[in-house]
Scaffold this active site. Structure first.
Site, PDB file in Angstrom:
ATOM      1  N   CYS A 116      33.670  59.932  84.954  1.00 28.89           N
ATOM      2  CA  CYS A 116      34.835  60.536  85.362  1.00 28.89           C
ATOM      3  C   CYS A 116      35.278  60.858  86.680  1.00 28.89           C
ATOM      4  O   CYS A 116      35.554  60.258  87.283  1.00 28.89           O
ATOM      5  CB  CYS A 116      34.367  62.774  85.005  1.00 28.89           C
ATOM      6  SG  CYS A 116      35.907  63.357  84.899  1.00 28.89           S
ATOM      7  N   HIS A 202      33.301  61.777  79.639  1.00 27.09           N
ATOM      8  CA  HIS A 202      31.455  62.327  79.288  1.00 27.09           C
ATOM      9  C   HIS A 202      30.612  62.725  78.071  1.00 27.09           C
ATOM     10  O   HIS A 202      30.853  63.338  77.168  1.00 27.09           O
ATOM     11  CB  HIS A 202      32.131  63.816  79.620  1.00 27.09           C
ATOM     12  CG  HIS A 202      32.791  64.402  80.673  1.00 27.09           C
ATOM     13  ND1 HIS A 202      31.767  64.807  82.325  1.00 27.09           N
ATOM     14  CD2 HIS A 202      34.265  64.500  81.515  1.00 27.09           C
ATOM     15  CE1 HIS A 202      32.874  65.081  82.628  1.00 27.09           C
ATOM     16  NE2 HIS A 202      33.902  65.186  82.488  1.00 27.09           N
ATOM     17  N   GLU A 204      28.133  62.432  78.001  1.00 31.33           N
ATOM     18  CA  GLU A 204      26.405  63.256  78.567  1.00 31.33           C
ATOM     19  C   GLU A 204      27.538  65.118  77.785  1.00 31.33           C
ATOM     20  O   GLU A 204      26.443  66.674  77.809  1.00 31.33           O
ATOM     21  CB  GLU A 204      26.288  64.429  79.433  1.00 31.33           C
ATOM     22  CG  GLU A 204      27.197  65.150  80.422  1.00 31.33           C
ATOM     23  CD  GLU A 204      28.637  63.765  81.095  1.00 31.33           C
ATOM     24  OE1 GLU A 204      29.503  64.203  82.531  1.00 31.33           O
ATOM     25  OE2 GLU A 204      28.856  63.549  80.430  1.00 31.33           O
TER      26      GLU A 204
END
Length: 255
Positions: A116, A202, A204
């Site tokens: 990002c 993202h 994660e």
């Protein structure tokens, strides 16, 4: 003959922000969030392997401690996290991060992963224009169209991961291979063999983290009701974060 021992990759997580309170309580910092992601990626391999056999992780707060950067000679790779900041701003710590990223890229040995904001920092370091997108926010679990190289690299026919951005990289740098695009953001992921891999999304993030970010930004007046509700409708959708993390592992160890 026995197999050749390959030491763990020394990966420095350059933390460009602090997680929302729920994630901070659970994981500590973004270094902890990525450790959890990579643990899940290692557990999903066939056969599963412990994280410590593939990666040696360290975390570095590059916003509040400009002395925390690791000496490039002591690491093999960096991962630049997401952030609420804009990669095109000229705050001292952002300029320092861009210069450090350039140093790693120019050295040719330290590999770079960007997430990002980190994807945008890499774009800036490679000379691309980075700015606020006319298309506005891209939020929550989002379907991506993969290029042929993206399908091969991520091991997927199509990909969905969480998004949380309205800034974007507007072009690919010379030599970079496009991996994915969305309707709102054409430059979603890029790859330079044995040098760079980045994603605008993202991998994660999970439902819990994104739900909390959406709520904080809605009640902080950053997101309109329509944008907030659209993100919340997709927040629990299936996503491919672990598959993306497996691709990162392969990139970090490719020869």
């Amino acid at each position: 003959m026995g197999s050749v021992y390959i030491p763990p990759v020394r990966l420095a997580v350059l933390e460009a922000d602090t997680p929302v309170p729920g994630a901070k309580a659970k994981f500590g910092s973004y270094g902890g969030v990525f450790k959890h992601l990579f643990e899940r990626a290692c557990a999903s391999l066939s056969p599963p392997v412990p994280l410590s056999s593939l990666l040696e992780l360290s975390s570095h707060d590059v916003v509040n401690d400009l002395s925390s950067y690791p000496d490039p000679a002591t690491i093999d790779a960096i991962l630049i996290t997401g952030a609420k900041y804009s990669a095109y701003d000229n705050d001292e710590w952002i300029l320092r991060l861009v210069e450090y990223t350039k140093k790693c890229l120019d050295g040719g040995r330290v590999r770079v992963v960007g997430i990002c904001f980190g994807h945008q920092i890499v774009g800036r370091a490679l000379g691309c224009h980075v700015g606020q997108s006319r298309n506005g926010w891209e939020l929550s679990v989002t379907e991506h169209k993969l290029t042929d190289e993206g399908k091969k690299l991520f091991g997927l026919e199509k990909m969905a991961i969480h998004q949380m951005h309205r800034d974007a990289v507007f072009s690919y740098p010379p030599g970079a291979v496009p991996l994915a695009r969305t309707e709102a953001c054409p430059v979603q992921a890029m790859y330079i063999p044995r040098k760079v891999i980045t994603v605008q999304g993202h991998p994660e993030f999970n439902e819990e983290i994104v739900r909390e970010i959406l709520e904080m930004r809605r009640y902080g007046g950053i997101l309109s009701v329509d944008v907030f509700e659209d993100g919340m409708r997709r927040v629990a959708n299936k996503h491919d974060g672990v598959a993306v993390a497996r691709a990162f592992l392969r990139f970090l160890r490719e020869y």
